[in-house]
Design an enzyme around this catalytic site. Structure first.
Site, short mmCIF file in Angstrom:
data_model
loop_
_atom_site.label_atom_id
_atom_site.label_comp_id
_atom_site.label_asym_id
_atom_site.label_seq_id
_atom_site.Cartn_x
_atom_site.Cartn_y
_atom_site.Cartn_z
N PRO A 80 0.81 -1.22 0.00
CA PRO A 80 0.00 0.00 0.00
C PRO A 80 0.84 1.26 0.00
CG PRO A 80 -0.88 -1.58 1.56
CD PRO A 80 0.43 -2.13 1.09
N CYS A 81 0.42 2.21 -0.82
CA CYS A 81 1.19 3.45 -0.97
C CYS A 81 0.98 4.39 0.21
CB CYS A 81 0.80 4.15 -2.27
SG CYS A 81 -0.97 4.43 -2.46
N GLN A 82 -0.02 4.14 1.05
CA GLN A 82 -0.24 5.02 2.21
C GLN A 82 0.98 5.03 3.13
OE1 GLN A 82 -2.37 2.67 1.13
NE2 GLN A 82 -4.44 3.04 1.84
#
Length: 336
Positions: A80-82
């Site tokens: 996940p890019c978060q």
């Protein structure tokens, strides 16, 4: 999917509905274990890829325990890019969501696959003054026996996907493998006559069978229909004249975005409120999920499980399978 005894074996992380896996399956690979925490994405994965996906939190799984994750030839996944809004503020990748990235790293360290492929957003290239991508490459290079890592920004339209979608692919080859890897060159182009032309949205949406799954149509208000009639092919809300009663102000570019039949579509997104569903042209309506799936290069026999909103999320979050087939072909030589 039929099991192939001599096929390279995949461990799939952050698998979603299985777009990345599907592209590799189409080139003769086989997923033997997968993981995601989204229930409906797991159901879709089971239905189409195989009943090998474990639903749950990857942080609760110990990759060093051979009873939890089997051995493999290649690890795939889009962590996940978060994570990257958080972890670079703290030494040691100890951000709130940094463990998700570290989970991918741990699985590669534990399984020592010949190859790994990690997918992420374009913004990772410049996150935290470019420190993020440098740290990631360094971390993989320093896994014993180490990985030779090459990073490339792909526009999947250049690989046969009917959609302008830019994503980063990070590929690592274990350092003891004698293979000079280079990312595959594009197969399609809007300008280069020596390559195939881009696949257009109009081509992608043609001839959808009447019995195809996931074709439920969103009901639009009469007001929204009238707005769409004011928007040209490939246009968005800015086509509506400022002095028109239906003018809408200050929105982001994909609001009321209509496809252009003669071009690849703009990026399909996973979620959003009014005006963000992506819209047909010439018909004044939103795209249905089968049309979104076609723009993401999923075959019609790939059936998504869940509500209309849940399916939209799965499609928008997926890696378009066609976009990674050239990469899968290139890497296949390692296993032959």
């Amino acid at each position: 999917m039929n099991k192939l005894d001599n096929s390279p074996k995949i461990i799939s992380l952050f698998s979603g509905c299985g777009g990345l896996d599907l592209g590799f399956h189409q080139e003769g690979y086989e997923t033997v274990w997968a993981n995601d925490f989204d229930h409906w994405a797991c159901e879709t994965f089971k239905k189409n890829i195989g009943d090998v996906i474990v639903e749950g939190d990857i942080e609760q799984i110990d990759p060093y325990d051979n009873n939890s994750i089997p051995d493999c030839d290649i690890v795939l996944g889009g962590f996940p890019c978060q994570d990257f809004s958080m972890i670079w503020k703290r030494p040691g990748l100890d951000g709130e969501r940094g463990n998700l990235y570290k989970s991918f790293l741990r699985v590669v360290d534990a399984k020592k696959p010949k190859v790994f492929v990690a997918e992420n957003v374009k913004g990772l290239l410049t996150a935290n003054n470019k420190k993020a991508i440098k740290q990631i490459v360094s971390d993989f290079e320093n896994i014993v026996p180490g990985y030779k890592v090459k990073v490339k920004l792909y526009n999947f339209a250049d690989y046969g996907v009917p959609q302008l979608r830019e994503r980063l692919l990070i590929v690592g080859i274990r350092s003891d493998i004698d293979f000079d890897f280079e990312h595959p060159n594009p197969t399609h182009s809007a300008k280069d006559d020596e390559l195939l032309p881009h696949v257009t949205a109009g081509q992608a949406l043609a001839n959808i069978p009447s019995d195809a799954k996931n074709t439920e149509q969103q009901k639009l208000s009469p007001k929204t229909v009238e707005k769409l009639k004011l928007i040209s092919a490939g246009g968005n809300f800015t086509d509506i004249p400022k002095d028109h009663p239906l003018y809408v102000k200050g929105m982001i570019s994909h609001v009321y975005r209509r496809i252009h039949p003669d071009e690849p579509s703009k990026t399909i997104i996973a979620a959003g409120g009014g005006g963000t569903w992506g819209y047909h042209y010439p018909e004044p309506r939103s795209l249905n999920n089968r049309e979104r799936a076609r723009l993401q290069s999923f075959p019609d026999d790939f059936e998504f499980v869940g509500t209309m909103t849940q399916v939209r999320k799965q499609i928008g979050n997926a890696v378009p399978p066609q976009g990674v087939r050239e990469l899968a072909k290139t890497l296949k030589k390692i296993f032959e």
